[in-house]
Design a protein around this motif. Structure first.
Motif, short mmCIF file in Angstrom:
data_model
loop_
_atom_site.label_atom_id
_atom_site.label_comp_id
_atom_site.label_asym_id
_atom_site.label_seq_id
_atom_site.Cartn_x
_atom_site.Cartn_y
_atom_site.Cartn_z
N LEU A 120 2.80 -2.67 4.37
CA LEU A 120 2.18 -3.92 3.96
C LEU A 120 0.70 -3.94 4.36
O LEU A 120 -0.11 -4.55 3.69
N GLU A 121 0.41 -3.26 5.48
CA GLU A 121 -0.97 -3.17 5.93
C GLU A 121 -1.64 -1.97 5.28
O GLU A 121 -0.98 -1.06 4.79
N GLU A 122 -2.96 -1.98 5.31
CA GLU A 122 -3.68 -0.87 4.71
C GLU A 122 -3.41 0.41 5.50
O GLU A 122 -3.40 0.42 6.73
N ILE A 123 -3.21 1.51 4.78
CA ILE A 123 -2.91 2.79 5.41
C ILE A 123 -4.22 3.51 5.67
O ILE A 123 -4.94 3.88 4.74
N GLU A 134 -1.37 11.11 11.57
CA GLU A 134 -0.40 11.06 12.65
C GLU A 134 1.03 11.08 12.12
O GLU A 134 1.89 11.80 12.65
N THR A 135 1.28 10.33 11.08
CA THR A 135 2.61 10.28 10.49
C THR A 135 2.99 11.62 9.89
O THR A 135 4.11 12.11 10.07
N HIS A 169 0.86 -1.18 0.00
CA HIS A 169 0.00 0.00 0.00
C HIS A 169 0.89 1.23 0.00
O HIS A 169 1.84 1.32 0.77
N ARG A 170 0.56 2.21 -0.85
CA ARG A 170 1.38 3.41 -0.99
C ARG A 170 0.47 4.62 -1.11
O ARG A 170 -0.50 4.61 -1.86
#
Length: 129
Positions: free
Chosen positions: A101-104, A111-112, A84-85
């Motif tokens: 790898l996990e859904e964003i 937060e990021t 996921h990107r």
């Protein structure tokens, strides 16, 4: 003379076995020479066995390698990983690319982005001083 050598040998053996140390100079010199030839350390039997076991295990792996499957790497789910990107514009004209790898989720993304904006703001203050 032969008898004298036999007695000196007997005294040396008694001294090396832990008996009383004789006072004559010849025997003391022989004990010192024997001490100089003795190893300074002893080998640990457990370490010797551990090294032997590791060496034999490596030898067995070399003799009997694991069989490889002809279809290895196909349809096992590992080559179908989705990455996921997401791209986010930062304040001040920067751009953040987040990959996982996990859904964003939008919450994690905010937060990021906020944490990165704070880091960039702190660095900008450091450069101004």
């Amino acid at each position: 003379m032969l008898r004298r050598a036999d007695k000196a040998g007997e005294r040396l053996e008694r001294a090396l076995e832990g008996g009383p140390i004789p006072h004559n100079v010849e025997t003391r010199r022989a004990i010192a020479a024997a001490g100089a030839l003795a190893p300074g350390h002893t080998r640990n039997p457990a370490r010797i066995q551990q090294t032997h076991d590791a060496m034999m295990a490596a030898f067995q792996r070399t003799l009997h390698p694991l069989e490889t499957r002809d279809d290895a790497g196909t349809d096992d789910g590992l080559d179908e990983v989705e990455l996921h990107r997401t791209e986010v514009a930062l304040p001040g004209g920067g751009q953040l690319v987040v990959s996982d790898l996990e859904e964003i989720t939008p919450e994690r993304l905010e937060e990021t982005a906020a944490a990165l904006a704070e880091i960039l703001a702190r660095r900008a203050k450091d450069h101004q001083s």
